[in-house]
Write an enzyme that holds these catalytic residues in place. Structure first.
Site, mmCIF file in Angstrom:
data_model
loop_
_atom_site.group_PDB
_atom_site.id
_atom_site.type_symbol
_atom_site.label_atom_id
_atom_site.label_comp_id
_atom_site.label_asym_id
_atom_site.label_seq_id
_atom_site.Cartn_x
_atom_site.Cartn_y
_atom_site.Cartn_z
ATOM 1 N N SER A 1 3.587 3.353 1.395
ATOM 2 C CA SER A 1 4.099 2.940 2.708
ATOM 3 C C SER A 1 5.570 2.569 2.658
ATOM 4 O O SER A 1 6.061 2.029 1.671
ATOM 5 C CB SER A 1 3.315 1.728 3.216
ATOM 6 O OG SER A 1 1.992 2.075 3.477
ATOM 7 N N SER B 1 0.737 -4.436 -2.921
ATOM 8 C CA SER B 1 0.040 -5.539 -3.578
ATOM 9 C C SER B 1 0.329 -5.523 -5.073
ATOM 10 O O SER B 1 0.530 -4.459 -5.652
ATOM 11 C CB SER B 1 -1.476 -5.387 -3.402
ATOM 12 O OG SER B 1 -1.809 -5.366 -2.053
ATOM 13 N N GLU C 1 -8.976 4.883 -2.052
ATOM 14 C CA GLU C 1 -8.751 3.584 -1.428
ATOM 15 C C GLU C 1 -9.811 3.316 -0.368
ATOM 16 O O GLU C 1 -10.411 2.252 -0.307
ATOM 17 C CB GLU C 1 -7.364 3.542 -0.782
ATOM 18 C CG GLU C 1 -7.119 2.264 0.028
ATOM 19 C CD GLU C 1 -5.771 2.252 0.740
ATOM 20 O OE1 GLU C 1 -5.253 3.346 1.050
ATOM 21 O OE2 GLU C 1 -5.258 1.156 0.985
#
Lengths: 318, 422, 318, 422
Positions: D155, D187, D270
């Site tokens: 992203s 993350s 994911e």
């Protein structure tokens, strides 16, 4: 816990679906159709024990069938006889159960304080739940046809004056719980077909040079309906499983299924009709039949808030 | 606003719920920029009193079409039809003030003039805007007097939300137009003398550019009107079939090929005509209203009370929004596309309240003849007619919030190369 | 009934909006800003009668201001002092009202059974509603700051031990009703700005080569938010109008406004945040400030169900 | 499924709610077609008993990263990391049966292995699918042993839902790639040794075709990791800046220009990794659960009971849907895009329940430190991360219902001529 259909149940589903593919919901009650359905397919006796001439199936099997009869909007007293049968399983009566299993007898389930009875016109016998509680077989009752918005199957306003009654026993709450599961299964079928109809239409109907299913305004609503369908299907499978395998969990599962699926079914039927545009408002199109069946089913055992307050009680909220 | 005396009233391209009110004079009543404020001063209270006296003295004599025509003629002769319409064509040429004074009084009556609503609300205003002097002379006064009933012929089975995708053809032949095709969702067509008909006159250009609006004589050979049974089990609308119907050249409204602009004018009047009535009155006959349901629901259950409160909140929120729009309109602020928000909210309130009503009353509500059975079956109508909820959301998004438009795949493609419904 | 703003109110709105355009909700309480706001604009004294040095405006005027302070998320005790002022109007106290009008005094409205007080840290005086009911001016009370999710303005946990109290009179329900109207006006501003923010973003943010506002998935949600805004605005104007011109209708109008606008405001703030995508989840973006203010306001006078049950009572349902 | 010991756990491209569980071994656990069903027969009950004994004997020794690495190494050495992964690269090469037996036991423990979740759930499976033998040899065993922490770098600020619109450039230079750009929503990047990085290597072709996936050393010069404070007031994620970062040529995953396919592989893992955990456990720590709220709400109010019942209905409906998906998966029916329906429903349930919880508890719920204050602030996370609700609805509509696609304006346009965010 098992939420999947067995191979046998999948075969049953395919057989019922195939049989019902020729049924038109506008044709009304056709005893010939019921004759074949109860004969070839043995649906009336599906959950009736072997000893009474039935197939000895479980509620999970029955719910597979009811999903399909719901999806097809099968006209006539199939659900009514089924509800009565489920009650009779609590207080078995050989004559009645064998008659139903053979397809000779139509029955209808009635509650003492509710004069409107689904399938009351076609019923040879009323299975009446009284306040005692007793389960009572009633014959020779008075009745007059009641037309409702659901033209696919009738109700009757019944009167017990001069009727012959026979007490069959003392039913448990399971009668009510099983009725909730059965209706939830039918609602699931109505929901599924309401969605399927608008999905098909959205793939062929054009507006502003595009298929309407390509617009997010339509697509996202259908996605939400699919989410509801997945949940509804899970709840119905679960409730049916508890009826067969974990009866202590049935009351909660049944109220849960009825509370969720009833709402979801009407919402889906309504959204399906609306997303069809003007054609969905016409008499010729089937959308309104689903819309009306959905609403009829939703209030058949009382409005949604009753199922919700029952849930609250079962969950120990107070 | 006047409540029209027709149970389950329907009009325009589609139906509305019973008890819905609408402006008797369509959007003219709010068109300050053109005819109003001519400066007539008079005693408005006196005007209202006289109107009331007249209405008291002239109760409807029947509810058939003949009685309606006769009533409308009397209303016109008394000066209460076309109050703000131009005197030149047969209107009264008065101002908003008189219109409002009359409307305020007329709200207490139920006028039997439903069959004229399309003409008064949509067709007439379109002719006033776009018609030739001959057309206005020929039609406006007769329309206002109830001598002619009008219907509106836009929607087709394959062209609902997307009106401009219509396929009814009009081909030139010997100085006339020959029309073939089918229209649907037409209110009052079974009584209509004339219709405003939208046709495709050139399929070789992009869809919005090949349309022409015609005035069609509904009694002409080749016009077939067939009632369309809807989900209520009744026929609130009609299907109209055109089979080599010949229309004279002087019946074109606006220009040939400019039919889309003419249709936009008509639809604007329709929308105004709807939104002006939204939620303003008629609640007293509505079986799904808060007042009606409070009487029949089991209000000893706090959850039922909460459900009724939700209905009350939504109803009042919409009613107050409509009142604000009306006040703004009076103050000269044109509601524009915000009226679509009101229409969307009413459509949603209508389905919500019918659904709730049946839940509150139970299975008895679904028995044929119960007011709620009809209300439930009619409840989708407003979400479909006059633009679906999705179309309303597009309008609010595009024209009120000025959001970027959807990419259009049909803008510049010749109609006959376009993907359309068959 | 009047649901429109007068020319004066439009001027007031423009002046307040212009003033607030330089206020950053993250800057916290700035007495200098309040000094100018109460001086130049006279906002603290807007509804205080002339005789106490105020402008003698009505609740409709005040609500115009509160919409703007809400939209700007004005930090500090403006709403708190306003709520206290509205209570004081019921039991006027010259010293307090003139002090507030002059901008010398910050006040906060408190209820006996609720230890959390909005603006309690900044308040020079608490205006306390007791169960009698009495309205009591409290000074020298104990307090400790309470941080909540709404970082734009603080609360305090107050204690009355050792405080100086002075009974001002016996307030009517109007204190509560006016508080509901005032908060609804603030909520309307939060709603309006939440919508405005996402509308602006939807016009510039691109996904898959298109502005996100061109997707019906976004556009239709924003249209629904606009519908909510129109209704909320109408309800707030109506409630304010009843406060000024039809006091008998105030209780119903106030509960109605609070019940609708509180919900609509949080929904709009939530949807606005969500439609911003990831950026809306960041601390740097203001979306969460609106989200948190909206939720704080919604429960400030108690959860929505209390307003709804009050409505039920006022409507005679039982 | 194992509940990861991290309050307000977050992973993947975005965060999830506290109490959310996920599969320790990512989607491998459900990939029957490849590694499973090798035919090992053993006593599963005994396997589970031994796992329990091991877990009992090895309580976590701390909650810092060093302790996590040490715990992971022990777990690996005991044979409980990578149970179904190929033995060739360091996995245990066992079957679904063992994986499930271990998961059933591990559900009772909170394993301190959060920092490895991206590597185990997404990066590792992608390398197994697409990596070169050298890459697998270099990385898989170390990843399973907790020697390397991995993050995922897709992203960007201007490319959220539309990942393929990313602008981070990788340019060839002397047989290496030189990377410049910015990533976000990453993350565990602050602890990461490696990242799977999606870059644009050719802006002159349409956007999906000019991408390349690289393995990037997070300790390389030019990599800057900055914590990103989110609306909870904490930093669950990071922003990563790449400033002339050099990446060797042998770090390309899959083919140059085929990065989109590689990313789809990763995102599939994911999504499976998320949906497998959805609603399955972890409810006991959730302050917005029915159980938790039933204890604190005023259940003497029937309206409150009705609200709690609504929460119960929605929670159970989703939990049963997830159980059905899990049972289908066990039975060899791959859930596919239906997992997106579950994710959407969980996202909506999460915002719904946090909202309701605060209403039920009142202003005290919003005081800093109250579990509900944090739950409310975190509640939007699941509706934004791993695909927004709108993206989920598109997926369900397109891939489950097979609805016609949205017209795409960006399919065949070279990236450098496309409208993108700046």
């Amino acid at each position: 816990m098992n939420l999947l259909l067995s191979a046998e149940q999948q075969d049953l589903r395919a057989a019922v679906r195939s049989f019902l593919s020729n049924v038109n919901p506008r044709d009304g009650y056709d005893p010939a159709v019921y004759g074949r359905m109860n004969g070839e397919l043995g649906l009336a006796g599906l959950v009736i024990p072997d000893e009474y001439g039935g197939a000895g199936g479980g509620i999970s099997d029955l719910s597979v069938v009811l999903v399909e009869t719901g999806a097809a909007l099968l006209p006539g007293p199939f659900l009514a006889t089924t509800l009565a049968t489920l009650a009779l399983l609590e207080c078995p009566d050989k004559e009645l159960l064998s008659g139903i299993a053979e397809g000779r007898i139509n029955a209808a389930l009635a509650w003492e304080d509710r004069p409107l009875v689904l399938g009351g016109m076609e019923a040879d016998v009323l299975i009446l739940v009284t306040g005692e509680p007793s389960l009572v077989a009633v014959e020779g009752f008075g009745r007059e046809p009641v037309e409702t918005i659901d033209i696919t199957r009738g109700m009757a306003r019944v009167s017990l004056d001069g009727a012959t009654t026979r007490v069959l026993g003392r039913p448990s709450d399971r009668v009510h719980d099983l009725a909730m599961v059965a209706i939830a299964a039918e609602q699931l079928g109505v929901l599924r077909e309401s969605l399927a109809a608008i999905v098909s239409y959205a793939k062929v109907r054009v507006a502003f040079g595009r298929f309407i299913g390509s617009y997010q305004g339509v697509k996202h609503k259908l996605a939400d309906m699919h989410c509801a369908l997945e949940q509804a299907e899970s709840l119905v499978r679960h409730a049916a499983w508890t009826a067969d395998a974990a009866p202590d969990e049935l009351p909660l599962a049944a109220a849960l299924a009825q509370a969720y699926v009833g709402r979801a079914c009407f919402q889906a039927a309504k959204d399906s009709l609306l997303l069809h545009g003007g054609i969905g408002f016409t008499w010729e199109h089937d959308a309104h039949l689903y819309f009306k069946r959905a609403k009829s089913d939703e209030v058949l055992l009382g409005p949604p808030r009753l199922h919700r307050s029952r849930l609250a009680a079962l969950l120990g909220l107070s | 606003m006047i409540t029209i005396g027709h149970r389950g009233a329907s009009y325009g391209r589609f139906s509305i719920k019973p008890g819905q009110s609408r402006s008797l004079y369509g959007s003219r009543a709010r068109d300050y920029s053109k005819w109003a404020l001519i400066g007539v001063t008079m005693d408005l209270a006196e005007y209202g009193r006289r109107a009331r006296a007249w209405l008291d003295a002239h109760p409807p004599t029947g509810d058939d079409v003949a009685a309606a025509r006769s009533y409308m003629a009397d209303l016109y002769d008394a000066g209460y039809s076309g109050i703000t319409w131009p005197a030149e064509w047969g209107g009264q040429g008065l101002t908003q003030a008189e219109e409002r004074a009359f409307a305020a009084v007329a709200r207490d009556y139920t006028l039997p003039i439903y069959v004229f609503s399309i003409g008064l609300g949509m067709c007439g205003p379109t002719l006033v805007d776009l018609g030739t002097p001959e057309q206005k002379t020929r039609h406006i006064r007769r329309l206002l007097r109830g001598e002619d009933i009008w219907c509106q012929l836009f929607s087709e089975p394959g062209a609902g939300s997307d009106v401009a995708a219509l396929q009814t053809r009009a081909a030139e032949d010997n100085g006339e137009w020959v029309v073939n095709g089918q229209k649907v969702w037409t209110s009052v067509a079974q009584h209509a003398d004339y219709g405003l008909l939208l046709t495709r006159t050139d399929p070789s250009v992009p869809k919005h550019r090949g349309l022409t609006m015609l005035i069609v004589d509904m009694h002409a050979p080749g016009v077939t009107v067939r009632p369309l049974k809807d989900m209520t089990g009744r026929a609130h609308f009609n299907e109209i079939f055109f089979d080599d119907v010949r229309v004279p050249a002087d019946c074109v409204v606006g220009q040939v090929g400019e039919g889309w602009n003419a249709a936009v004018t008509t639809l604007l009047h329709e929308r105004l005509s709807i939104s002006s009535g939204v939620g303003m009155s008629g609640e007293k006959d509505n079986p799904t209203s808060f007042a009606a349901l409070s009487k029949v629901a089991d209000t000893s259950d706090p959850v039922v009370r909460d459900q009724l409160v939700e209905l009350y909140i939504r109803s009042r929120a919409l009613a107050l929004f409509n009142q604000r729009l009306a006040q703004e309109t009076k103050a000269g602020i044109f509601p524009g596309a915000r009226g679509s928000a009101a229409k969307l909210l009413l459509a949603e309130l209508t389905t919500f309240s019918a659904d709730l009503a049946v839940d509150l009353v139970g299975p008895e509500a679904l028995v044929e003849g119960h007011p709620l059975a009809n209300a439930l079956a009619l409840s989708p109508a407003l979400a479909l007619g006059g633009g679906t909820n999705e179309i309303m959301r597009n309008i609010v998004g595009d024209r009120v919030l000025n959001l970027p438009p959807e990419p259009r795949v049909d803008k510049n493609v010749p109609f006959n190369e376009l993907k359309v419904n068959s």
